[in-house]
Design a protein around this motif. Structure first.
Motif, short mmCIF file in Angstrom:
data_model
loop_
_atom_site.label_atom_id
_atom_site.label_comp_id
_atom_site.label_asym_id
_atom_site.label_seq_id
_atom_site.Cartn_x
_atom_site.Cartn_y
_atom_site.Cartn_z
N ILE A 1 0.84 -1.19 0.00
CA ILE A 1 0.00 0.00 0.00
C ILE A 1 0.88 1.24 0.00
O ILE A 1 1.93 1.28 0.65
N SER A 2 0.49 2.23 -0.77
CA SER A 2 1.30 3.45 -0.85
C SER A 2 1.17 4.24 0.44
O SER A 2 0.29 4.00 1.26
N ASN A 3 2.09 5.19 0.60
CA ASN A 3 2.06 6.02 1.80
C ASN A 3 0.80 6.86 1.88
O ASN A 3 0.25 7.08 2.96
N THR A 4 0.33 7.36 0.73
CA THR A 4 -0.91 8.16 0.73
C THR A 4 -2.11 7.29 1.11
O THR A 4 -3.04 7.76 1.77
N GLY A 5 -2.08 6.02 0.71
CA GLY A 5 -3.15 5.11 1.10
C GLY A 5 -3.13 4.84 2.59
O GLY A 5 -4.19 4.77 3.24
N ALA A 6 -1.93 4.71 3.16
CA ALA A 6 -1.80 4.49 4.60
C ALA A 6 -2.35 5.69 5.37
O ALA A 6 -3.02 5.53 6.41
N ILE A 7 -2.08 6.90 4.88
CA ILE A 7 -2.60 8.10 5.54
C ILE A 7 -4.12 8.10 5.53
O ILE A 7 -4.77 8.43 6.53
N ALA A 8 -4.72 7.72 4.39
CA ALA A 8 -6.17 7.69 4.28
C ALA A 8 -6.79 6.71 5.28
O ALA A 8 -7.79 7.01 5.93
N SER B 1 -13.19 14.08 9.37
CA SER B 1 -13.85 13.28 8.34
C SER B 1 -13.68 13.90 6.97
O SER B 1 -13.48 13.19 5.97
N PHE B 2 -13.78 15.22 6.90
CA PHE B 2 -13.54 15.91 5.63
C PHE B 2 -12.09 15.69 5.17
O PHE B 2 -11.83 15.46 3.98
N GLY B 3 -11.16 15.72 6.11
CA GLY B 3 -9.77 15.43 5.78
C GLY B 3 -9.58 14.00 5.29
O GLY B 3 -8.73 13.74 4.43
N THR B 4 -10.38 13.08 5.82
CA THR B 4 -10.31 11.69 5.37
C THR B 4 -10.71 11.58 3.91
O THR B 4 -10.07 10.86 3.12
N ILE B 5 -11.76 12.29 3.53
CA ILE B 5 -12.20 12.29 2.13
C ILE B 5 -11.09 12.83 1.22
O ILE B 5 -10.78 12.25 0.17
N LEU B 6 -10.47 13.92 1.64
CA LEU B 6 -9.38 14.50 0.85
C LEU B 6 -8.20 13.53 0.74
O LEU B 6 -7.52 13.47 -0.29
N SER B 7 -7.95 12.76 1.81
CA SER B 7 -6.86 11.80 1.79
C SER B 7 -7.10 10.70 0.76
O SER B 7 -6.18 10.28 0.05
N PHE B 8 -8.34 10.24 0.66
CA PHE B 8 -8.66 9.23 -0.34
C PHE B 8 -8.58 9.80 -1.76
O PHE B 8 -8.20 9.09 -2.70
N VAL B 9 -8.93 11.06 -1.92
CA VAL B 9 -8.78 11.71 -3.22
C VAL B 9 -7.30 11.76 -3.62
O VAL B 9 -6.93 11.45 -4.76
#
Length: 429
Positions: free
Chosen positions: A290-297, A407-415
């Motif tokens: 899993i990529s680092n951005t995926g781990a953050i999400a 939660s809004f930050g979570t959405i941005l992380s998945f984007v």
């Protein structure tokens, strides 16, 4: 000599462990609030001021490209010594008058000093270790930043005793001024020395991660079992400081290997074909990772849920939520360093990463202001003119708002993950 990079890593771990001087702000914030006669909202702004110093962190990044690396921690330590030193003199009444505005800008200076110390750690890791090892090594060093407040509490108890550390809050300001300067003196010669990058770091990193895990677990237990601490004097604090210092065993071990001389370099040089096969295999332990951005999400999902879980009045929910939020924020801080490198490259990493972490003062101001305003609004008048608030009524609205923002930050992380995962996969291939 192969031990020199490990010695550098040990000193960088110590530097990162004491770099977060702003994390012990709660230890003396109540007395500061009384001395300056300010509201909870203004007290929060002083905490934000320390984070606001990171807005100028790019200055440390630029300096790291143009100055010798050993000069960077020296500058950072000097800035912190001035900022915290003046505040210490105010607490000791050597300086009779220090306005709120002056205290605010001193905190900005203190926050900026942290950036210089962190840049030293990141640049040293990238210079002294192979690129494939940067993620693991940076994660190891930044993990010790979570121990900063425990280390300063332990230092205060060991130096002046537990009772004096509780009654005399100025000791924390003194330690904030002096400790980074002392550790910087240890770091400067190691980062200045030239050495060959170690090729095989697996064994050394495994030992260091085990030490870090045991140290972190001990710090958690020591924090959550106050009865043991009260009955044991300063021994728990002493043990913590020793455990942080134990990372020096790895460079000592490497020195032993070098003295004994087992001829491992020759064996490695004769095994190029086997090594190439392992490299191809690893490129294929990475295509599925899993990529680092995926781990953050993923981490953001758990943190969002944890804020809403804090609405429960049960102690178990409080401990679980606090642990998840602490682990999540610490992990994201570590991963963000690698993400900055992956997204923008390493050429201007120090500048780019310090621009990226400008979100810290923004978030600190936003989250802290919301909490302080709700606290002051729901509190009652105290004996000294301040407002006091207790119970879930004071914080329930704050947790709901924080949870929604997270939660809004979570959405941005998945984007971000969806937009970058293909580039990371193709880069690995």
């Amino acid at each position: 000599m192969s031990a020199l990079p490990w010695l550098t890593l040990s000193t960088i771990i110590w530097l990162q462990a004491i770099a977060g001087t702003n994390t012990d702000f709660p230890a003396y914030s109540s007395e500061l609030k009384s001395r300056l006669h300010i509201t909870q909202f203004k007290l929060n702004n002083l905490a934000v001021a320390s984070d606001a110093g990171k807005l100028l962190g790019w200055c440390a990044g630029l300096a790291a490209k143009r100055l010798p690396l050993w000069a960077v921690p020296a500058i950072g330590a000097a800035l912190g010594a001035v900022g915290y030193g003046v505040q210490f003199l105010f607490f000791c009444r050597k300086i009779t008058s220090l306005s709120y505005t002056q205290f605010f800008f001193l905190n900005v200076l203190n926050g900026n000093s942290i950036c210089w110390l962190n840049v030293t750690g990141y640049r040293s890791v990238m210079r002294q270790f192979l690129r494939k090892d940067h993620g693991a090594v940076i994660a190891l060093t930044t993990s010790y930043m979570g121990l900063t407040v425990n280390i300063y509490l332990a230092l205060a108890q060991v130096i002046v005793g537990r009772k004096n550390a509780v009654s005399d809050k100025s000791v924390y300001l003194l330690l904030n001024a002096v400790t980074p300067a002392a550790v910087a003196l240890l770091v400067m010669p190691t980062v200045a020395a030239m050495r060959e990058k170690p090729r095989d770091v697996k064994a050394g990193l495994v030992i260091m991660f085990v030490i870090a895990g045991v140290t972190g677990a001990y710090a958690v237990v020591d924090t959550m079992v106050p009865a043991v601490r009260r009955s044991s004097g300063i021994w728990p604090a002493t043990v913590l400081l020793v455990m942080v210092a134990v990372v020096i065993v790895v460079p000592v071990w490497k020195v032993g290997e070098w003295v004994i001389g087992r001829g491992r370099e020759e064996e490695r040089d004769g095994g190029d074909v086997e090594g190439g096969g392992k490299k191809a295999e690893e490129t294929a332990v990475e295509a599925y990772k899993i990529s680092n951005t995926g781990a953050i999400a993923v981490l953001m999902v758990f943190m969002s849920v944890s804020f809403f879980l804090l609405l429960s009045s049960r102690n178990a929910c409080l401990f679980v939520s606090t642990a998840i939020i602490g682990l999540g924020s610490g992990a994201i801080s570590s991963i963000a360093v690698s993400v900055s490198s992956e997204l923008f490259g390493q050429e201007n990493f120090s500048v780019n990463h310090n621009i990226v972490i400008s979100n810290i003062p923004i978030g600190s101001f936003l989250f802290g202001s919301i909490a302080a305003l709700i606290y002051d609004k729901g509190g009652v008048e105290g004996g000294r003119g301040d407002r006091l608030c207790f119970g879930m009524e004071c914080y329930s609205k704050t947790f709901i708002i924080w949870g929604c923002i997270c939660s809004f930050g979570t959405i941005l992380s998945f984007v971000l993950y969806s937009r970058t995962r293909n580039s990371f996969v193709s880069r690995r291939r």
